[in-house]
Structures are given as structure tokens and as C-alpha cells.
Scaffold this motif. Structure first.
Motif, PDB file in Angstrom:
ATOM      1  N   GLU A  38       0.739  -1.355  -0.074  1.00 13.14           N
ATOM      2  CA  GLU A  38       0.134  -0.169  -0.036  1.00 13.14           C
ATOM      3  C   GLU A  38       0.895   1.284   0.128  1.00 13.14           C
ATOM      4  O   GLU A  38       0.679   2.253  -0.933  1.00 13.14           O
ATOM      5  CB  GLU A  38      -0.778  -0.120   1.186  1.00 13.14           C
ATOM      6  N   ILE A  94     -13.382   2.795  12.038  1.00  6.55           N
ATOM      7  CA  ILE A  94     -14.545   2.412  12.373  1.00  6.55           C
ATOM      8  C   ILE A  94     -14.717   1.823  13.706  1.00  6.55           C
ATOM      9  O   ILE A  94     -15.806   1.502  14.475  1.00  6.55           O
ATOM     10  CB  ILE A  94     -15.129   1.067  11.507  1.00  6.55           C
ATOM     11  N   VAL A 121       6.294   8.993  13.737  1.00  5.07           N
ATOM     12  CA  VAL A 121       4.906   8.876  13.242  1.00  5.07           C
ATOM     13  C   VAL A 121       4.754   9.578  11.887  1.00  5.07           C
ATOM     14  O   VAL A 121       5.271  10.835  11.699  1.00  5.07           O
ATOM     15  CB  VAL A 121       3.989   9.664  14.324  1.00  5.07           C
TER      16      VAL A 121
HETATM   17  C1  LIG Z   1      -2.966   4.995  11.340  1.00  8.94           C
HETATM   18  C2  LIG Z   1      -3.850   3.970  11.424  1.00  8.94           C
HETATM   19  C3  LIG Z   1      -3.160   2.790  12.258  1.00  8.94           C
HETATM   20  C4  LIG Z   1      -5.309   4.526  12.470  1.00  8.94           C
HETATM   21  O1  LIG Z   1      -5.837   3.229  12.636  1.00  8.94           O
HETATM   22  P1  LIG Z   1      -7.682   3.543  12.671  1.00  8.94           P
HETATM   23  O2  LIG Z   1      -8.063   2.111  13.399  1.00  8.94           O
HETATM   24  O3  LIG Z   1      -7.928   3.761  11.327  1.00  8.94           O
HETATM   25  O4  LIG Z   1      -7.660   4.649  13.556  1.00  8.94           O
HETATM   26  P2  LIG Z   1      -8.840   4.752  14.822  1.00  8.94           P
HETATM   27  O5  LIG Z   1     -10.192   4.361  14.449  1.00  8.94           O
HETATM   28  O6  LIG Z   1      -8.337   4.167  16.111  1.00  8.94           O
HETATM   29  O7  LIG Z   1      -8.814   6.464  15.059  1.00  8.94           O
HETATM   30  C5  LIG Z   1      -9.372   7.021  16.350  1.00  8.94           C
HETATM   31  C6  LIG Z   1      -9.822   8.230  15.710  1.00  8.94           C
HETATM   32  O8  LIG Z   1      -8.908   9.236  15.066  1.00  8.94           O
HETATM   33  C7  LIG Z   1      -9.206   9.277  13.972  1.00  8.94           C
HETATM   34  N1  LIG Z   1      -8.004   9.264  13.196  1.00  8.94           N
HETATM   35  C8  LIG Z   1      -7.454   8.170  12.583  1.00  8.94           C
HETATM   36  N2  LIG Z   1      -6.631   8.400  11.836  1.00  8.94           N
HETATM   37  C9  LIG Z   1      -6.355   9.583  11.880  1.00  8.94           C
HETATM   38  C10 LIG Z   1      -5.560  10.845  11.007  1.00  8.94           C
HETATM   39  N3  LIG Z   1      -4.302  10.124  10.344  1.00  8.94           N
HETATM   40  N4  LIG Z   1      -5.678  11.899  11.334  1.00  8.94           N
HETATM   41  C11 LIG Z   1      -6.947  12.419  11.830  1.00  8.94           C
HETATM   42  N5  LIG Z   1      -7.579  11.656  12.723  1.00  8.94           N
HETATM   43  C12 LIG Z   1      -7.328  10.303  12.545  1.00  8.94           C
HETATM   44  C13 LIG Z   1     -10.372   8.436  13.422  1.00  8.94           C
HETATM   45  O9  LIG Z   1     -11.231   9.016  12.737  1.00  8.94           O
HETATM   46  C14 LIG Z   1     -10.940   8.246  15.012  1.00  8.94           C
HETATM   47  O10 LIG Z   1     -11.874   9.454  15.308  1.00  8.94           O
HETATM   48  P3  LIG Z   1     -13.000   9.441  16.301  1.00  8.94           P
HETATM   49  O11 LIG Z   1     -12.721   8.956  17.631  1.00  8.94           O
HETATM   50  O12 LIG Z   1     -13.751  10.652  15.906  1.00  8.94           O
HETATM   51  O13 LIG Z   1     -14.082   8.329  15.268  1.00  8.94           O
HETATM   52  C15 LIG Z   1      -4.597   3.456  10.047  1.00  8.94           C
HETATM   53  O14 LIG Z   1      -5.117   4.519   9.414  1.00  8.94           O
HETATM   54  C16 LIG Z   1      -3.436   2.632   9.166  1.00  8.94           C
HETATM   55  O15 LIG Z   1      -2.950   1.532   9.308  1.00  8.94           O
HETATM   56  N6  LIG Z   1      -2.829   3.380   8.333  1.00  8.94           N
HETATM   57  C17 LIG Z   1      -1.935   2.888   7.254  1.00  8.94           C
HETATM   58  C18 LIG Z   1      -0.663   2.611   8.078  1.00  8.94           C
HETATM   59  C19 LIG Z   1      -0.057   4.013   8.699  1.00  8.94           C
HETATM   60  O16 LIG Z   1      -0.226   5.072   8.598  1.00  8.94           O
HETATM   61  N7  LIG Z   1       0.509   3.461  10.064  1.00  8.94           N
HETATM   62  C20 LIG Z   1       0.868   4.477  11.010  1.00  8.94           C
HETATM   63  C21 LIG Z   1       2.145   4.918  10.856  1.00  8.94           C
HETATM   64  S1  LIG Z   1       2.774   6.006  11.869  1.00  8.94           S
END
Ligand SMILES: CC(C)(COP(=O)(O)OP(=O)(O)OC[C@H]1O[C@@H](n2cnc3c(N)ncnc32)[C@H](O)[C@@H]1OP(=O)(O)O)[C@@H](O)C(=O)NCCC(=O)NCCS
Length: 171
Positions: A38, A94, A121
Motif C-alpha cells: 500500500e 470504524i 509517526v
Molecule cells: C493510522 C492507522 C493505524 C489508524 O488506525 P484506525 O483504526 O483507522 O484509527 P482509529 O479508528 O483508532 O482512530 C481513532 C480516531 O482518530 C481518527 N483518526 C484516525 N487516523 C487519523 C488521522 N490520520 N488523522 C486524523 N484523525 C485520525 C479516527 O477518525 C477516529 O476518530 P473518532 O474517534 O472521532 O471516530 C490506520 O489508518 C493505518 O493503518 N494506516 C496505514 C498505516 C499507517 O499509517 N501506519 C501508522 C504509521 S505512523
């Protein structure tokens, strides 16, 4: 249920240390899908020498499948890092799985003895970490992508903390 038809309640998921070879293998597959395919951050495999001693945390869906992962390691006495945080695309935003994995990572390190917990991050995720009581320390490029070195507020991550969903503070 979420609009994806997947359970949106973290209490129907489990976030815990990986305990079996199958869970570790599934976490490795998920990491490759996210970081190699990805995001194209690594070619072929994202495994590195830290995996020889890091501990892996997994999020399991109600069927027991690994749909999220993160790893933690102690770089020096009481200095911990978290890395390779990944949630399966179908399960993002979700069920608070990313937040649950971060909580489990930091509270687990706290239980082992921790004075500082850091992570590099990806810049687009900085707001998520801010909402989870992390502060930004420095901006750095890694693997050709902007990252932020961030530090967790350990007081927000007591040992054995409740990993069920909670309302995150606004930014
Ligand atoms: C980053 C990642 C792990 C977040 O996991 P996720 O399960 O989607 O996040 P969550 O559902 O726990 O998010 C919690 C809250 O933060 C918000 N949020 C999640 N990612 C966010 C972002 N990048 N920016 C702002 N808000 C974000 C969600 O909308 C949620 O908001 P809510 O409480 O109002 O519903 C996921 O998007 C991912 O795997 N991304 C690809 C790999 C990656 O980027 N890894 C991290 C490297 S640092």
C-alpha cells in the motif's frame, strides 16, 4: 455495525500481545500489505533487526483474525519505541483499533518499566496521536516520507488500562 457491515465496537475485538506463531505470521502479512504494497515504504518485506527482539501486539476481529498490529521494543533501559502500527484497510476508522493498539502498546511498556515512549509517526497521523496525549518533538524524513518524532504522556497510559472504546479529546 458500521456502514461497512463490520462491527464498530472495540469491545467485540481483542487487542493483546501476540501469543501464537499464527498470530505473529498474520501480523507480518498485514505489515507487508500495508508498508510494502500500500505505502511502498519497503520493497518485498518490512522486517528488520528490531523484529528479533520486539514484542508484537495484535487486534483480532470477532472471528479471531488479525486486523491490526503494532510492535514495541526497549531500545535502552526504560526507553521504549513503538513502530509498524497498521490496521487492515477494511477496519480503519470504524472501531478505534489504531487507538486501541496505541493504548495497549504504551500501557504494556509502562508495565515493564518505562520512562519514555517514542514513535516516528507518519506526518498524516500526527493529529491522531495528539488526540491520544502524545507531543511532537521533531520533524524528520524517513523512507522518503515526512515523519514526526513523538512522545507519549505516560500518565495517560496506566498499566492494565481499559482498552474499550472511549471518546477521544478533540485536537
Ligand atoms: C493510522 C492507522 C493505524 C489508524 O488506525 P484506525 O483504526 O483507522 O484509527 P482509529 O479508528 O483508532 O482512530 C481513532 C480516531 O482518530 C481518527 N483518526 C484516525 N487516523 C487519523 C488521522 N490520520 N488523522 C486524523 N484523525 C485520525 C479516527 O477518525 C477516529 O476518530 P473518532 O474517534 O472521532 O471516530 C490506520 O489508518 C493505518 O493503518 N494506516 C496505514 C498505516 C499507517 O499509517 N501506519 C501508522 C504509521 S505512523
Amino acid at each position: 455495525m458500521s456502514f461497512h457491515g463490520l462491527p464498530a465496537d472495540l469491545s467485540t475485538y481483542e487487542v493483546k500481545l501476540a501469543e501464537t506463531a499464527a498470530e505473529l505470521a498474520a501480523a507480518a502479512v498485514l505489515r507487508r500489505a500495508v508498508f510494502c504494497e500500500e505505502q511502498s515504504l519497503f520493497e518485498g518485506d518490512d522486517r528488520d533487526s528490531i523484529d528479533d527482539y520486539a514484542e508484537t501486539i495484535v487486534a483480532l476481529n470477532p472471528e479471531g483474525e488479525v486486523v491490526g498490529t503494532v510492535r514495541i521494543h526497549e531500545e535502552a533501559p526504560r526507553l521504549w519505541w513503538g513502530s509498524r502500527l497498521a490496521v487492515d484497510r477494511r477496519y480503519r476508522r470504524i472501531a478505534q483499533l489504531g487507538a486501541g493498539l496505541i493504548r495497549c502498546a504504551v500501557s504494556t511498556a509502562n508495565g515493564r518499566g518505562c520512562d519514555q515512549f517514542l514513535a516516528l509517526v507518519q506526518a498524516q497521523n500526527e493529529p491522531l496521536f495528539h488526540r491520544l496525549q502524545w507531543e511532537s518533538l521533531a520533524f524528520e524524513d524517513h523512507h522518503g516520507m515526512p515523519h514526526v518524532k513523538m512522545q507519549a504522556d505516560l500518565a495517560a497510559y496506566p498499566v492494565g488500562m481499559d482498552l474499550r472504546p472511549c471518546v477521544l479529546a478533540a485536537e
